[in-house]
Design a protein around this motif. Sequence first.
Motif, PDB file in Angstrom:
ATOM      1  N   ILE A  89      32.495  -5.438  28.992  1.00 25.00           N
ATOM      2  CA  ILE A  89      32.131  -6.199  30.183  1.00 25.00           C
ATOM      3  C   ILE A  89      33.168  -7.301  30.394  1.00 25.00           C
ATOM      4  CG2 ILE A  89      30.540  -7.636  28.833  1.00 25.00           C
ATOM      5  CD1 ILE A  89      28.876  -7.952  31.405  1.00 25.00           C
ATOM      6  N   LYS A  90      33.590  -7.476  31.627  1.00 22.14           N
ATOM      7  CA  LYS A  90      34.674  -8.415  31.913  1.00 22.14           C
ATOM      8  C   LYS A  90      34.405  -9.164  33.210  1.00 22.14           C
ATOM      9  CE  LYS A  90      39.742  -8.568  32.302  1.00 22.14           C
ATOM     10  NZ  LYS A  90      40.976  -7.762  32.311  1.00 22.14           N
ATOM     11  N   LYS A 150      32.677  -6.616  35.778  1.00 22.05           N
ATOM     12  CA  LYS A 150      33.169  -5.243  35.643  1.00 22.05           C
ATOM     13  C   LYS A 150      32.684  -4.680  34.307  1.00 22.05           C
ATOM     14  CE  LYS A 150      37.207  -5.337  38.664  1.00 22.05           C
ATOM     15  NZ  LYS A 150      36.608  -4.349  39.601  1.00 22.05           N
ATOM     16  N   ILE A 151      32.019  -3.553  34.366  1.00 26.51           N
ATOM     17  CA  ILE A 151      31.551  -2.857  33.174  1.00 26.51           C
ATOM     18  C   ILE A 151      32.338  -1.564  33.058  1.00 26.51           C
ATOM     19  CG2 ILE A 151      29.565  -1.851  31.994  1.00 26.51           C
ATOM     20  CD1 ILE A 151      27.761  -3.686  33.595  1.00 26.51           C
ATOM     21  N   ASP A 152      33.211  -1.504  32.065  1.00 29.95           N
ATOM     22  CA  ASP A 152      34.150  -0.380  31.910  1.00 29.95           C
ATOM     23  C   ASP A 152      34.881  -0.078  33.217  1.00 29.95           C
ATOM     24  OD1 ASP A 152      33.815   0.016  29.246  1.00 29.95           O
ATOM     25  OD2 ASP A 152      32.578   1.818  29.400  1.00 29.95           O
ATOM     26  N   GLY A 153      35.290  -1.152  33.922  1.00 28.58           N
ATOM     27  CA  GLY A 153      36.070  -1.008  35.139  1.00 28.58           C
ATOM     28  C   GLY A 153      35.263  -0.886  36.409  1.00 28.58           C
ATOM     29  N   SER A 154      33.966  -0.616  36.322  1.00 28.86           N
ATOM     30  CA  SER A 154      33.117  -0.495  37.511  1.00 28.86           C
ATOM     31  C   SER A 154      32.498  -1.847  37.856  1.00 28.86           C
ATOM     32  CB  SER A 154      32.003   0.527  37.278  1.00 28.86           C
ATOM     33  OG  SER A 154      32.532   1.818  37.092  1.00 28.86           O
ATOM     34  N   THR A 155      32.452  -2.167  39.125  1.00 26.14           N
ATOM     35  CA  THR A 155      31.941  -3.459  39.565  1.00 26.14           C
ATOM     36  C   THR A 155      30.417  -3.423  39.723  1.00 26.14           C
ATOM     37  OG1 THR A 155      33.987  -3.921  40.757  1.00 26.14           O
ATOM     38  CG2 THR A 155      32.060  -5.232  41.347  1.00 26.14           C
ATOM     39  N   ASP A 176      21.676 -10.018  23.819  1.00 23.05           N
ATOM     40  CA  ASP A 176      23.015  -9.429  23.707  1.00 23.05           C
ATOM     41  C   ASP A 176      23.142  -8.110  24.468  1.00 23.05           C
ATOM     42  OD1 ASP A 176      23.961 -11.467  21.886  1.00 23.05           O
ATOM     43  OD2 ASP A 176      22.690 -10.532  20.380  1.00 23.05           O
ATOM     44  N   LYS A 177      22.270  -7.913  25.444  1.00 23.91           N
ATOM     45  CA  LYS A 177      22.291  -6.664  26.220  1.00 23.91           C
ATOM     46  C   LYS A 177      22.541  -6.927  27.702  1.00 23.91           C
ATOM     47  CE  LYS A 177      18.985  -4.282  23.183  1.00 23.91           C
ATOM     48  NZ  LYS A 177      17.658  -3.621  23.101  1.00 23.91           N
ATOM     49  N   ASP A 188      33.682  -6.766  24.179  1.00 20.07           N
ATOM     50  CA  ASP A 188      33.730  -5.336  23.864  1.00 20.07           C
ATOM     51  C   ASP A 188      32.430  -4.893  23.184  1.00 20.07           C
ATOM     52  OD1 ASP A 188      36.356  -5.120  24.814  1.00 20.07           O
ATOM     53  OD2 ASP A 188      37.168  -5.785  22.881  1.00 20.07           O
ATOM     54  N   SER A 189      32.159  -3.608  23.253  1.00 23.56           N
ATOM     55  CA  SER A 189      31.015  -2.970  22.580  1.00 23.56           C
ATOM     56  C   SER A 189      29.690  -3.654  22.900  1.00 23.56           C
ATOM     57  CB  SER A 189      31.245  -2.958  21.054  1.00 23.56           C
ATOM     58  OG  SER A 189      32.421  -2.263  20.733  1.00 23.56           O
ATOM     59  N   VAL A 190      29.506  -3.993  24.152  1.00 24.63           N
ATOM     60  CA  VAL A 190      28.252  -4.594  24.601  1.00 24.63           C
ATOM     61  C   VAL A 190      27.246  -3.477  24.875  1.00 24.63           C
ATOM     62  CG1 VAL A 190      27.137  -5.970  26.410  1.00 24.63           C
ATOM     63  CG2 VAL A 190      29.427  -6.581  25.589  1.00 24.63           C
ATOM     64  N   THR A 191      26.009  -3.672  24.447  1.00 25.96           N
ATOM     65  CA  THR A 191      24.959  -2.671  24.682  1.00 25.96           C
ATOM     66  C   THR A 191      24.547  -2.681  26.152  1.00 25.96           C
ATOM     67  OG1 THR A 191      24.089  -2.865  22.432  1.00 25.96           O
ATOM     68  CG2 THR A 191      22.616  -1.942  24.095  1.00 25.96           C
TER      69      THR A 191
END
Length: 391
Positions: A101-102, A168-173, A193-194, A109-112
């Motif tokens: 997530i960004k 952005k979650i794996d590049g998707s907005t 944390d989710k 990284d590695s966010v549920t």
Amino acid sequence: MKFGQALKIAFNNILANKLRSILTMLGIIIGISAVIALVALGQGASKSVSDDISGLGTTKVSINLSGNSEEEMVTYDDVMAFEELSEVDAVAPTVSGSATIKQGTNSMDSVTIQGVTPSYEKVEDTAVRSGRFVFPIDQDNRSKVAVLGANIATEIFGFTDPVDKEVKIDGSTFKVIGVLTEVGDELQGSVDDKVLIPFTTAQRFLGQTVVTSATVMMTSEDTVDRGMAIIKRNLNIAFGGDDSSYSVRNQADIAEALTSVTDTMTMLLAGIAGISLIVGGIGIMNIMLVSVTERTREIGIRKAIGAKKKDILGQFLIEAIVLSGIGGIMGVLIGIGTAQILSAAMDYAVAISWWSVGIAVSFSVFIGVAFGIFPANKAANLSPLEALRYQ
């Protein structure tokens, strides 16, 4: 000889050899303190597990569909149909994965990433701190919206309110529609944390079209067993009688199983620690034998002036019991103190079990009797003439 007089002599003999007495009691002290500290920590762990499970709710039932396949033996509609049962209050299927997530220069990284339905909020007893939760319209439209856990929101947005902003979650907005109230650590992983997104969106986004898990909330504790039986029967039919393809568990069953494991481990550790009590008892026996040898002439004099065998036997037996009793009391105090220190240092719950304290002290006295009998009997059986000749 009166008991009070014998007790006074025992204390005088112990105080006359302080260092030797302390070293003699060391095994008992270590054994008792280890048993009490380990039992306290173990009981604390059991209580913590029980509290965590209770916090999840005893009316909740977890369904795992490990045998579901691309053919979808049990579909999303099949799972949601459980809501029609009179015993069921709500059903919340979930699908999970992990992603990056960004937002701007901040990323995790590695966010549920968990796909949820609107009923998740009720079933899992979650609350929104700001914004809103997933709505049915989000579910129907496969909307790219997200509800952030408290820790995720802080890490990505800092102290800025993330509602109505984009991530952005794996590049998707995705549009942030809400932030969950912080709940802290939980047994099954904290929602802090989710990132929660609509169930239908998650199925497409994570590429998981098959329903593999769900949580069912029953109407009351009285309907749990009956509701579970109906769900199991339906799943058994769906999977053609293959009961290895699914599991239906009540939270209370999970709590009982976990508590049983922690209790077994506690007793195992306490038993191992208790071995040092046997070692301590052997130490008491050895020192008492040395004491008999050192006081052989004294025993002879006492017998010569009328002391009976039972007086000598009682005297040395009382000394052994006093040694183990004092060691037991010191061990209790050290054990409780150690448990409290470990609790504070490790932020770990402890539960002082007074039955374990009672058993430990009683066992220490038993050790004194058991390992004091042989040297006491040896002293009592000494011949007065032989004892008086001893130099």
